[in-house]
Design a protein around this motif. Structure first.
Motif, mmCIF file in Angstrom:
data_model
loop_
_atom_site.group_PDB
_atom_site.id
_atom_site.type_symbol
_atom_site.label_atom_id
_atom_site.label_comp_id
_atom_site.label_asym_id
_atom_site.label_seq_id
_atom_site.Cartn_x
_atom_site.Cartn_y
_atom_site.Cartn_z
ATOM 1 N N ASP A 270 2.521 0.202 12.648
ATOM 2 C CA ASP A 270 1.846 -0.447 11.533
ATOM 3 C C ASP A 270 2.826 -0.987 10.500
ATOM 4 O OD1 ASP A 270 -0.517 -1.053 9.925
ATOM 5 O OD2 ASP A 270 0.188 0.551 8.618
ATOM 6 N N ALA A 271 2.746 -2.281 10.200
ATOM 7 C CA ALA A 271 3.677 -2.916 9.263
ATOM 8 C C ALA A 271 3.497 -2.377 7.850
ATOM 9 C CB ALA A 271 3.483 -4.431 9.284
ATOM 10 N N PHE A 272 2.264 -2.072 7.457
ATOM 11 C CA PHE A 272 2.025 -1.512 6.120
ATOM 12 C C PHE A 272 2.722 -0.162 5.988
ATOM 13 C CE2 PHE A 272 -0.451 1.257 3.303
ATOM 14 C CZ PHE A 272 -0.380 0.529 2.121
ATOM 15 N N PHE B 279 8.877 -6.754 1.458
ATOM 16 C CA PHE B 279 9.397 -6.120 2.671
ATOM 17 C C PHE B 279 8.361 -6.203 3.787
ATOM 18 C CE2 PHE B 279 11.196 -2.094 4.759
ATOM 19 C CZ PHE B 279 12.254 -2.791 5.329
ATOM 20 N N PHE B 280 7.102 -5.994 3.450
ATOM 21 C CA PHE B 280 6.016 -6.107 4.426
ATOM 22 C C PHE B 280 6.020 -7.491 5.080
ATOM 23 C CE2 PHE B 280 1.701 -7.633 5.253
ATOM 24 C CZ PHE B 280 1.223 -6.684 6.145
ATOM 25 N N ASN B 281 6.158 -8.538 4.270
ATOM 26 C CA ASN B 281 6.149 -9.906 4.804
ATOM 27 C C ASN B 281 7.325 -10.144 5.746
ATOM 28 O OD1 ASN B 281 3.807 -10.628 3.421
ATOM 29 N ND2 ASN B 281 4.935 -11.317 1.609
ATOM 30 N N LYS B 282 8.486 -9.568 5.434
ATOM 31 C CA LYS B 282 9.652 -9.707 6.315
ATOM 32 C C LYS B 282 9.428 -8.960 7.629
ATOM 33 C CE LYS B 282 13.145 -10.448 2.721
ATOM 34 N NZ LYS B 282 14.375 -9.934 2.069
ATOM 35 N N ILE B 283 8.782 -7.807 7.536
ATOM 36 C CA ILE B 283 8.463 -7.046 8.752
ATOM 37 C C ILE B 283 7.565 -7.858 9.660
ATOM 38 C CG2 ILE B 283 7.245 -5.002 9.620
ATOM 39 C CD1 ILE B 283 8.190 -3.559 7.043
#
Length: 255
Positions: A204-206, A236-240
């Motif tokens: 999970d990215a979150f 950071f979430f968006n980069k993931i």
């Protein structure tokens, strides 16, 4: 820096001659004391095998794994059992709490195995319960707890022995979004206030966005690495998500 975990050129093969699968392919990395590191990758990428090898549940084929300056790849069975007991803390997706024991007794198990005294056990449990804000749950049985409460009790059990490294395997996988957020806030507290070193596998990215650094595994190798640095958790979430897309193009297949 003080490296708690050093993984050196490890490989893991499954199968027999003529039908061999390389689950881990020449992976090397370090985790420093006080770091919170996430591991991500699609199903079959080798991330769970990697965690199993680090946790001593499985063995590697070649290479070395050092935890707190001990090469666990050369330890014999009894020494390995003692090492696992004293140096590692585990947080599982399905909590692994014993239904017939209270939260207090579940946490106490880890200390009892270490042959700690009754007074010391009581002091340590009450201390960790206060830190994780679960003191009111100690006399309850698992069936009386929500999923999030169970996972916080499991986190207390992992923390109470003051291990060198806490290993978390899909810790939010069985939780609703509110419980997951509360647990991840607990992880942040463990990491920031108690300087716990955490290595976490997640889809999970979150969940991953709470970590300091993410290692992305693909086909048994490290595909990419992201360091949070000064990014907000949203940034950071968006980069993931961007790396997840590169991993296979199907984010829903990875997260």
């Amino acid at each position: 820096m003080n490296s708690i975990l050093t993984v050196e050129k490890i490989e893991k093969y499954f199968g027999h001659k003529g039908n061999v699968t390389k689950a881990i392919d020449n992976i090397s990395f370090q985790v420093e004391k006080g770091e919170f590191v996430g591991i991500m990758g699609p199903s079959g990428s080798g991330k769970t095998t990697l965690l199993n090898c680090i946790s001593t549940i499985d063995t590697i084929t070649t290479g070395h794994i050092n935890i707190n300056n001990k090469d666990i790849t050369v330890l014999k069975r009894k020494a390995l059992e003692n090492f696992r007991r004293d140096e590692l803390g585990f947080i599982f997706q399905d909590f692994n709490l014993l239904d017939t024991l209270t939260a207090y007794e579940n946490i106490a198990l880890a200390l009892t195995i270490q042959n700690r005294g009754t007074r010391e056990i009581d002091r340590l449990i009450k201390d960790v319960a206060k830190k994780l804000e679960i003191a009111e749950l100690l006399n309850k049985f698992p069936y009386q707890l929500s999923g999030g409460q169970k996972q916080r009790v499991a986190s207390a059990r992992a923390l109470v022995t003051e291990p060198s490294l806490i290993l978390a395997d899909e810790p939010t996988g069985a939780l609703d979004s509110k419980s997951a957020r509360l647990l991840l806030d607990t992880f942040e507290k463990l990491n920031k206030e108690f300087e716990s070193t955490i290595l976490m596998v997640t889809h999970d990215a979150f969940t991953a966005s709470y970590a300091h650094r993410i290692l992305f595994i693909k086909d048994g190798r490290i595909f990419n690495e992201l360091i949070r640095g000064d990014d907000t958790r949203k940034e950071f979430f968006n980069k993931i998500i961007e790396v997840v897309t590169l991993l296979g193009g199907d984010a829903g297949n990875v997260l």
